[in-house]
Design a protein around this motif. Structure first.
Motif, PDB file in Angstrom:
ATOM      1  N   ALA A  41      37.637  48.657  18.704  1.00 48.92           N
ATOM      2  CA  ALA A  41      38.624  48.380  19.759  1.00 48.92           C
ATOM      3  C   ALA A  41      37.954  48.322  21.128  1.00 48.92           C
ATOM      4  CB  ALA A  41      39.722  49.436  19.745  1.00 48.92           C
ATOM      5  N   SER A  45      37.721  44.898  23.500  1.00 45.43           N
ATOM      6  CA  SER A  45      38.185  44.852  24.886  1.00 45.43           C
ATOM      7  C   SER A  45      37.039  44.523  25.833  1.00 45.43           C
ATOM      8  CB  SER A  45      38.796  46.195  25.294  1.00 45.43           C
ATOM      9  OG  SER A  45      40.152  46.212  25.007  1.00 45.43           O
ATOM     10  N   ASP A  48      36.477  40.819  25.743  1.00 42.00           N
ATOM     11  CA  ASP A  48      37.511  40.130  26.517  1.00 42.00           C
ATOM     12  C   ASP A  48      37.255  40.263  28.014  1.00 42.00           C
ATOM     13  OD1 ASP A  48      38.757  39.385  24.165  1.00 42.00           O
ATOM     14  OD2 ASP A  48      40.222  41.028  24.230  1.00 42.00           O
ATOM     15  N   LEU A  49      36.802  41.430  28.434  1.00 37.60           N
ATOM     16  CA  LEU A  49      36.460  41.658  29.842  1.00 37.60           C
ATOM     17  C   LEU A  49      35.296  40.760  30.263  1.00 37.60           C
ATOM     18  CD1 LEU A  49      36.587  43.226  32.529  1.00 37.60           C
ATOM     19  CD2 LEU A  49      35.201  44.994  31.445  1.00 37.60           C
ATOM     20  N   HIS A  98      41.969  44.637  31.577  1.00 38.29           N
ATOM     21  CA  HIS A  98      41.003  45.179  30.611  1.00 38.29           C
ATOM     22  C   HIS A  98      40.208  46.328  31.228  1.00 38.29           C
ATOM     23  CE1 HIS A  98      41.585  42.691  27.117  1.00 38.29           C
ATOM     24  NE2 HIS A  98      41.653  41.623  27.892  1.00 38.29           N
ATOM     25  N   THR A 101      42.429  49.463  31.210  1.00 40.20           N
ATOM     26  CA  THR A 101      42.592  50.006  29.867  1.00 40.20           C
ATOM     27  C   THR A 101      41.303  50.656  29.374  1.00 40.20           C
ATOM     28  OG1 THR A 101      44.268  48.358  29.352  1.00 40.20           O
ATOM     29  CG2 THR A 101      43.190  49.442  27.480  1.00 40.20           C
ATOM     30  N   LEU A 102      40.192  49.931  29.484  1.00 41.53           N
ATOM     31  CA  LEU A 102      38.917  50.482  29.025  1.00 41.53           C
ATOM     32  C   LEU A 102      38.550  51.752  29.786  1.00 41.53           C
ATOM     33  CD1 LEU A 102      36.655  47.350  28.452  1.00 41.53           C
ATOM     34  CD2 LEU A 102      37.089  49.179  26.824  1.00 41.53           C
TER      35      LEU A 102
END
Length: 136
Positions: A41, A45, A48-49, A98, A101-102
């Motif tokens: 996960a 992410s 994606d970042l 992102h 969240t990260l």
């Protein structure tokens, strides 16, 4: 002038520190294990970042080309300018989401110390509570 590290580079370093291995080794491990792990996960992410950051760079550079002072701007170019500005805005929003969240997930995770070969000393026994005297 040296460029400051990107958000993805900063978070990559935090992931590497947390797991104690370089990103390439973590990615290889994640590919060999089921994709329902925290590592998978985090790496998803992070990817994606990184994509959002590359998109920002690409569209920013394209916007600079289109708006160059030596270039005339025609009606056709105005649409491209607007489109690139919109895409930069979208990529920044994705990057920020992102990153938030990260960062939150990484903040909540901690590296567990390696257990030593010696068992931890047992805590001292706790005395039993005194029984209340019974009256008849």
């Amino acid at each position: 002038m040296t460029a400051s590290p990107s958000t993805a580079q900063t978070l990559t370093a935090r992931i590497e520190t947390l797991y104690g291995h370089p990103l390439a080794a973590l990615e290889a491990h994640a590919e060999a294990t089921p994709h329902d792990s925290m590592l998978a996960a985090l790496l998803g992410s992070l990817a994606d970042l990184q994509l959002a950051e590359r998109s920002i760079t690409f569209h920013r550079d394209r916007l600079r080309q289109l708006a160059h002072p030596d270039r005339s701007i025609e009606a056709f170019d105005a649409g491209h300018l607007l489109d690139n500005a919109r895409r930069i805005s979208e990529a920044v929003a994705v990057r920020d989401a992102h990153t938030k969240t990260l960062s939150a997930v990484l903040q909540s995770l901690h590296r567990i110390p390696v257990p030593t070969s010696e068992p931890a000393p047992a805590p001292p026994p706790v005395p039993a509570p005194a029984s209340a005297a019974r009256t008849r």
